[in-house]
Enzyme design. Structure first.
Site, PDB file in Angstrom:
ATOM      1  N   HIS A   1       2.509   3.481  -9.032  1.00 14.87           N
ATOM      2  CA  HIS A   1       2.391   2.050  -9.340  1.00 14.87           C
ATOM      3  C   HIS A   1       3.638   1.572 -10.093  1.00 14.87           C
ATOM      4  CE1 HIS A   1      -1.544   2.029  -7.722  1.00 14.87           C
ATOM      5  NE2 HIS A   1      -2.155   2.614  -8.734  1.00 14.87           N
TER       6      HIS A   1
ATOM      7  N   ASP B   1       0.835  -1.206   0.000  1.00  7.66           N
ATOM      8  CA  ASP B   1       0.000   0.000   0.000  1.00  7.66           C
ATOM      9  C   ASP B   1       0.871   1.258   0.000  1.00  7.66           C
ATOM     10  OD1 ASP B   1      -2.367   1.392   0.006  1.00  7.66           O
ATOM     11  OD2 ASP B   1      -2.685   1.236   2.160  1.00  7.66           O
TER      12      ASP B   1
ATOM     13  N   LEU C   1      11.827 -20.175  -4.423  1.00  4.86           N
ATOM     14  CA  LEU C   1      10.846 -19.278  -3.796  1.00  4.86           C
ATOM     15  C   LEU C   1       9.531 -19.413  -4.562  1.00  4.86           C
ATOM     16  CD1 LEU C   1      10.112 -16.879  -1.864  1.00  4.86           C
ATOM     17  CD2 LEU C   1      10.723 -15.370  -3.763  1.00  4.86           C
TER      18      LEU C   1
HETATM   19  C1  FPP Z   1      -1.986   0.155  -3.312  1.00  2.00           C
HETATM   20  O1  FPP Z   1      -1.556   1.491  -3.349  1.00  2.00           O
HETATM   21  C2  FPP Z   1      -1.457  -0.571  -4.437  1.00  2.00           C
HETATM   22  C3  FPP Z   1      -2.205  -1.257  -5.340  1.00  2.00           C
HETATM   23  C4  FPP Z   1      -3.662  -1.360  -5.295  1.00  2.00           C
HETATM   24  C5  FPP Z   1      -1.607  -1.952  -6.470  1.00  2.00           C
HETATM   25  C6  FPP Z   1      -0.317  -2.650  -6.195  1.00  2.00           C
HETATM   26  C7  FPP Z   1       0.432  -2.651  -7.463  1.00  2.00           C
HETATM   27  C8  FPP Z   1       1.772  -2.581  -7.592  1.00  2.00           C
HETATM   28  C9  FPP Z   1       2.679  -2.608  -6.456  1.00  2.00           C
HETATM   29  C10 FPP Z   1       2.378  -2.437  -8.933  1.00  2.00           C
HETATM   30  C11 FPP Z   1       2.124  -3.544  -9.880  1.00  2.00           C
HETATM   31  C12 FPP Z   1       2.256  -4.886  -9.293  1.00  2.00           C
HETATM   32  C13 FPP Z   1       2.845  -5.944  -9.871  1.00  2.00           C
HETATM   33  C14 FPP Z   1       2.753  -7.245  -9.183  1.00  2.00           C
HETATM   34  C15 FPP Z   1       3.607  -5.878 -11.110  1.00  2.00           C
HETATM   35  P1  FPP Z   1      -2.638   2.636  -3.422  1.00  2.00           P
HETATM   36  O2  FPP Z   1      -2.785   3.014  -4.857  1.00  2.00           O
HETATM   37  O3  FPP Z   1      -3.886   2.211  -2.746  1.00  2.00           O
HETATM   38  O4  FPP Z   1      -1.902   3.766  -2.615  1.00  2.00           O
HETATM   39  P2  FPP Z   1      -2.559   4.848  -1.649  1.00  2.00           P
HETATM   40  O5  FPP Z   1      -3.145   4.084  -0.484  1.00  2.00           O
HETATM   41  O6  FPP Z   1      -1.406   5.691  -1.253  1.00  2.00           O
HETATM   42  O7  FPP Z   1      -3.573   5.588  -2.458  1.00  2.00           O
END
Ligand code: FPP
Length: 254
Positions: free
Chosen positions: A49, A32, A143
């Protein structure tokens, strides 16, 4: 295969035997903070992202270096469809690109890739990238790396309940034979070891419909770091916190 430990941040944990280290076998991460990280820099959420993918690579590398057996990463929840369509599309694009571009390296490192979640709702190109990554890495055992994609803990338990109900209806199963063990064996996470440690970045203390069944006796560590800033040292820090906990599984302990 012995992987050279490149990162001094995990050296302390990596230099001892598995038993001495009391390592968690299975670590899961709620990644997150991408949006906040981007906003702090005056960029759109997609920028966060994109940076999050680099952190995914660091987390996998740290898990390998430390000797964790399984790493489950929450990449997209069943609730994330509520995000703007452009952001959802961008996340699919990132997942596809990560699976394709990093596949040779993941394979060379002995990583077995697996996807948890309902893949039939994903774009065809993403489904193909998933199938290829799972197929190519199926024989690897250094892994187990599971990406939870279009995954929800409630959804997974509900799916199993429906499957079992169907088997009862067909006379193949008796209701009294439905046990915790049987249910657990049907969950998407069945091929993975029991979950030991959940890490959440971004500072929140929520479980967000992640591995609900699997979390029953897992330890939870919330880190204040935003996901794109996640480094190997944060994995070590969370594992060291885990090692200080006394897991009693409902008993009274020593
Ligand atoms: C949460 O941050 C993150 C996500 C919902 C997506 C996670 C995706 C990645 C880490 C990148 C792509 C992943 C892979 C496996 C290639 P948020 O957007 O909710 O952040 P915030 O809480 O600060 O708004």
């Amino acid at each position: 295969m012995r992987v050279e430990i490149l990162n001094p941040e995990v050296q302390g944990l990596a230099s001892l035997s598995r038993a001495e280290r009391q390592l968690p076998r299975h670590v899961a991460i709620i990644m997150d903070g991408n949006g906040r990280w981007a906003r702090q820099r005056g960029h759109p959420r997609s920028f966060g992202h994109e940076a999050g993918v680099a952190a995914v690579r660091r987390a996998i590398r740290a898990a390998l270096d430390i000797g964790v057996e399984a790493l489950t990463l929450f990449a997209f929840s069943t609730e994330n469809w509520r995000r703007p369509a452009g952001e959802v599309e961008f996340l699919w694009h990132l997942l596809q690109r990560h699976l394709q571009d990093d596949l040779p390296e993941l394979h060379a490192l002995g990583v077995r890739v697996m996807i948890l979640g309902e893949r039939q709702d994903l774009p065809q190109a993403v489904q193909r990238a998933i199938a290829a990554a799972e197929e190519v890495t199926a024989g690897n055992d250094r892994l187990f790396c599971a990406f939870a994609v279009n995954y929800g803990g409630r959804r997974d338990i509900t799916r199993v309940a429906r499957e079992l109900a169907e088997e009862v209806r067909r006379g193949r199963l008796r209701p009294e034979d439905i046990s915790e063990d049987l249910l657990e064996k049907r969950l998407a996470t069945a091929p993975l070891p029991s979950l030991d440690l959940l890490i959440r970045t971004g500072g929140e203390m929520r479980v967000s419909n992640f591995l609900l069944w699997e979390l029953a006796y897992a330890e939870f560590v919330s880190l204040p770091v935003l996901w794109p800033d996640f480094e190997a040292g944060h994995m070590s820090q969370a594992i060291q916190e885990y090692q200080k906990r006394h897991r009693r599984f409902g008993g009274v302990g020593p």
